[in-house]
Each structure stands twice: as C-alpha cells, then as structure tokens.
Design a protein around this motif. Structure first.
Motif, PDB file in Angstrom:
ATOM      1  N   GLN A  77       0.820  -1.213   0.000  1.00 56.00           N
ATOM      2  CA  GLN A  77       0.000   0.000   0.000  1.00 56.00           C
ATOM      3  C   GLN A  77       0.855   1.264   0.000  1.00 56.00           C
ATOM      4  OE1 GLN A  77      -2.353  -1.481   3.450  1.00 56.00           O
ATOM      5  NE2 GLN A  77      -4.156  -0.955   2.230  1.00 56.00           N
ATOM      6  N   ASP A  78       2.108   1.146   0.449  1.00 60.62           N
ATOM      7  CA  ASP A  78       3.024   2.290   0.457  1.00 60.62           C
ATOM      8  C   ASP A  78       3.775   2.450  -0.860  1.00 60.62           C
ATOM      9  OD1 ASP A  78       2.334   3.021   3.005  1.00 60.62           O
ATOM     10  OD2 ASP A  78       4.005   1.978   3.973  1.00 60.62           O
ATOM     11  N   GLY A  79       3.475   1.613  -1.827  1.00 61.14           N
ATOM     12  CA  GLY A  79       4.040   1.801  -3.150  1.00 61.14           C
ATOM     13  C   GLY A  79       5.099   0.806  -3.575  1.00 61.14           C
ATOM     14  N   GLU A  80       5.398  -0.207  -2.753  1.00 62.22           N
ATOM     15  CA  GLU A  80       6.399  -1.193  -3.162  1.00 62.22           C
ATOM     16  C   GLU A  80       5.843  -2.120  -4.247  1.00 62.22           C
ATOM     17  OE1 GLU A  80       8.311  -3.337  -0.081  1.00 62.22           O
ATOM     18  OE2 GLU A  80       8.953  -1.535   1.017  1.00 62.22           O
ATOM     19  N   GLN A  81       6.754  -2.761  -4.968  1.00 62.87           N
ATOM     20  CA  GLN A  81       6.369  -3.713  -6.005  1.00 62.87           C
ATOM     21  C   GLN A  81       6.968  -5.070  -5.651  1.00 62.87           C
ATOM     22  OE1 GLN A  81       7.293  -2.268  -9.933  1.00 62.87           O
ATOM     23  NE2 GLN A  81       6.125  -0.371  -9.654  1.00 62.87           N
ATOM     24  N   TRP A  82       6.117  -6.073  -5.635  1.00 64.01           N
ATOM     25  CA  TRP A  82       6.536  -7.423  -5.256  1.00 64.01           C
ATOM     26  C   TRP A  82       6.228  -8.398  -6.381  1.00 64.01           C
ATOM     27  CZ3 TRP A  82       3.881  -8.138   0.214  1.00 64.01           C
ATOM     28  CH2 TRP A  82       4.452  -7.218   1.111  1.00 64.01           C
ATOM     29  N   ALA A  83       6.897  -9.524  -6.331  1.00 65.72           N
ATOM     30  CA  ALA A  83       6.583 -10.658  -7.217  1.00 65.72           C
ATOM     31  C   ALA A  83       6.213 -11.851  -6.350  1.00 65.72           C
ATOM     32  CB  ALA A  83       7.779 -11.010  -8.085  1.00 65.72           C
ATOM     33  N   LEU A  84       5.207 -12.582  -6.765  1.00 66.77           N
ATOM     34  CA  LEU A  84       4.833 -13.844  -6.122  1.00 66.77           C
ATOM     35  C   LEU A  84       5.149 -14.970  -7.095  1.00 66.77           C
ATOM     36  CD1 LEU A  84       3.419 -15.478  -3.837  1.00 66.77           C
ATOM     37  CD2 LEU A  84       1.283 -15.165  -5.106  1.00 66.77           C
ATOM     38  N   VAL A  85       5.944 -15.955  -6.630  1.00 63.55           N
ATOM     39  CA  VAL A  85       6.271 -17.112  -7.466  1.00 63.55           C
ATOM     40  C   VAL A  85       6.011 -18.385  -6.666  1.00 63.55           C
ATOM     41  CG1 VAL A  85       8.057 -15.836  -8.713  1.00 63.55           C
ATOM     42  CG2 VAL A  85       8.701 -17.215  -6.732  1.00 63.55           C
ATOM     43  N   SER A  86       5.742 -19.469  -7.373  1.00 55.41           N
ATOM     44  CA  SER A  86       5.658 -20.792  -6.754  1.00 55.41           C
ATOM     45  C   SER A  86       6.956 -21.534  -7.055  1.00 55.41           C
ATOM     46  CB  SER A  86       4.451 -21.574  -7.286  1.00 55.41           C
ATOM     47  OG  SER A  86       4.581 -21.778  -8.676  1.00 55.41           O
ATOM     48  N   ASP A  87       7.089 -22.740  -6.552  1.00 60.86           N
ATOM     49  CA  ASP A  87       8.315 -23.509  -6.804  1.00 60.86           C
ATOM     50  C   ASP A  87       8.535 -23.747  -8.290  1.00 60.86           C
ATOM     51  OD1 ASP A  87       8.768 -23.627  -4.111  1.00 60.86           O
ATOM     52  OD2 ASP A  87       8.114 -25.699  -3.864  1.00 60.86           O
ATOM     53  N   ALA A  88       7.440 -23.966  -9.020  1.00 64.01           N
ATOM     54  CA  ALA A  88       7.529 -24.215 -10.459  1.00 64.01           C
ATOM     55  C   ALA A  88       6.171 -23.951 -11.086  1.00 64.01           C
ATOM     56  CB  ALA A  88       7.964 -25.655 -10.735  1.00 64.01           C
ATOM     57  N   GLY A  89       6.174 -23.316 -12.242  1.00 71.02           N
ATOM     58  CA  GLY A  89       4.918 -23.085 -12.939  1.00 71.02           C
ATOM     59  C   GLY A  89       4.270 -21.766 -12.558  1.00 71.02           C
ATOM     60  N   THR A  90       2.969 -21.681 -12.819  1.00 70.17           N
ATOM     61  CA  THR A  90       2.209 -20.452 -12.623  1.00 70.17           C
ATOM     62  C   THR A  90       1.661 -20.368 -11.209  1.00 70.17           C
ATOM     63  OG1 THR A  90       1.612 -20.427 -14.972  1.00 70.17           O
ATOM     64  CG2 THR A  90       0.263 -19.104 -13.486  1.00 70.17           C
ATOM     65  N   PRO A  91       1.879 -19.270 -10.503  1.00 71.93           N
ATOM     66  CA  PRO A  91       1.362 -19.141  -9.137  1.00 71.93           C
ATOM     67  C   PRO A  91      -0.158 -19.298  -9.079  1.00 71.93           C
ATOM     68  CG  PRO A  91       2.881 -17.348  -9.650  1.00 71.93           C
ATOM     69  CD  PRO A  91       2.619 -18.077 -10.936  1.00 71.93           C
TER      70      PRO A  91
END
Length: 283
Positions: free
Chosen positions: A74-88
């Motif tokens: 909410q403060d403006g950071e950018q994150w990535a979400l990944v799983s071990d393999a494939g599409t989250p």
C-alpha cells in the motif's frame, strides 16, 4: 503515494530456459520476491544473476505473511509472487494475498508462462477443446470418492496432479470408479527424462505396479462418453445379470479382467474376493 503492484510471475517447471524475458526482468526489478520455497527459487535467481531479496510465502504462513506485509504494498512497493515451479495459484498458495491486494486497491498483474497442466494437455492427444483442470485430489478416502463421483460426469478431459508415490493407487481407483478410459501420464515435463505413457487406465496402473513412478507427474484422463453417462443414469444396468456376464460386459468395453472384477464388486457392493470366487466357479 501510488499504490504498489503485486506481480504473479510463472517460473520454469523443469528446463530453466522456459521463462520469458519479461519475467526475468521483473524478478530483477521488484522490491521483494515472495517464494513458496526460497531455496528452490534461489536456484533460478542464481542462474539469471538476480539478487532481489526474498521471503517465504507458503500454505502454512500465507495468512500471517499477508497481514504483516500488505502495508508495504500500500506504500508503493512492487513485489513478485512465485511458486516452486509453474504459474502461481495453480494448485499453489497465494489466494489470500491476491484477494487482500484486490480489496486494498493494490494492482495485481499476472504474467503468462509455464504451466504443467497445459503443457501436458497439449501433447496428450486430448487437447484442442475444453478441458477440466482439477489439480490434486483430496487425501481423505470419503472426500476422494465423492470428488471422483462428481468428476466422473465431466465429458471433457480431466487433468490431475499427483505425487509419484500415490500415482499408481490413484490410477487404480480411477479405473475402478470410472469406465476404463484412455489416459496419459506425463512425467518430468521439460526435463531430460520427460516421458508420456499412454493407454487405458488399467494399463497405466500396471506400468506403475511394475516400474513405479518417479519425478513430477501429471495425469490426463479422457472425459466421460455419452454411453458411460447413460449407463450411470440407469444405475443398476446389471440387475438380473449373472456375475460372469457383469464382468464380461466391462471386458467388452476394453477393461482388463482385474479392473472388471473390481468394478463388478463396487457395483454390487460385494467384496472382491466373493466376486472372484463366483466368477471362477468356486461357489
């Protein structure tokens, strides 16, 4: 301050080259990567020279981690979400975080990429039309039986994920619960030992009994035929039929003897031993 962004970034399912240029760039530009297993994701990041900080996000800490870190987005950071393999979020954690971001007005941006179910489907011989992706079946016997009863009515190919240690038992249960349909086991997709085993369910179960299964596995089973659904609607189509004829009716559809005997026992709510004894004239 602008709201942050959560990127959902697919990672390779085997071959480390199966990742997009955009995904590599975004993994290097975001402030933080949330990984299902940081040790697994670190191998990918090291391969591409990426040094972005990571934190774990898995089924056991997702709720707590979401509450702890949402303020940063909410403060403006950018994150990535990944799983071990494939599409989250395809049979992987992340639903709580995505919904929390949506509710908080944080942008959720998905990237296209690798997915084991689709990769297996397009080479299975069942692709080109609709399909039903289920993922992992329930572990508990009753829940599993109820789920298979529902899925047994689907007329599109059904795609499952399964542990190699449970795969043979799962295929045997499918052969017993459904008609002895055509199916494919895709193993170790995109890796050096990639294999596709094709055949009827009882044939694939036999392969598993003889050789076992290793590595990541995906199963695609042909959808229910009109004939199978019609017989299911009729329920006791075998009523008044001797056990031997009941078994032979399944064999005429291409079932193996063992699978036909088992299904006869299921239909009649008898033990397999009793059906076997009657069939072979021991009673």
């Amino acid at each position: 301050m602008d709201q942050g962004i959560l990127y959902l970034i697919p990672t390779p399912i085997g071959n480390l080259e199966d990742i997009t240029y955009r995904a590599v760039r975004m993994l290097g530009e975001v402030d933080l990567i949330l990984a299902e297993d940081t040790r697994q994701t670190r191998k990918l990041l090291s391969h591409y020279g990426i040094h972005t900080p990571m934190k774990s996000m898995h089924e056991h800490n997702e709720e707590k981690r979401t509450a702890e870190l949402l303020a940063n987005l909410q403060d403006g950071e950018q994150w990535a979400l990944v799983s071990d393999a494939g599409t989250p979020l395809v049979s992987d954690p992340g639903e709580r975080l995505v919904n929390a971001c949506i509710d908080a007005g944080v942008a959720v941006i998905p990237l296209p990429g690798a997915n084991a179910a689709v990769t297996a489907l397009i080479a299975s011989g069942f692709g080109g039309g609709p399909f039903h992706f289920h993922g992992f079946l329930p572990r508990k016997k009753k829940d599993r039986e109820e789920m298979l009863e529902d899925l047994g009515r689907v007329q599109a190919p059904v795609v499952f994920y399964e542990s190699p240690y449970r795969l043979t038992a799962t295929i045997e249960q499918l052969a017993e619960t459904w008609a002895n349909r055509e199916a494919v086991v895709a193993r170790e997709l995109t890796k050096h030992y990639e294999e596709f085993h094709r055949g009827r369910l009882d044939e694939l179960a036999q392969i598993g009994r003889e050789n076992g299964w290793r590595g990541e596995c995906c199963v695609i089973v042909a959808g229910a035929s009109d004939q199978e659904l019609e017989e299911n609607r009729a329920h006791a189509w075998w009523e008044g039929m001797p056990v031997i004829n009941h078994v032979k009716a399944y064999e005429d559809r291409g079932w193996g003897r063992k699978a036909a005997l088992k299904q006869c026992a299921v239909d009649r709510k008898m033990s397999k031993n009793d059906v076997y004894a009657i069939y072979h004239g021991l009673e």
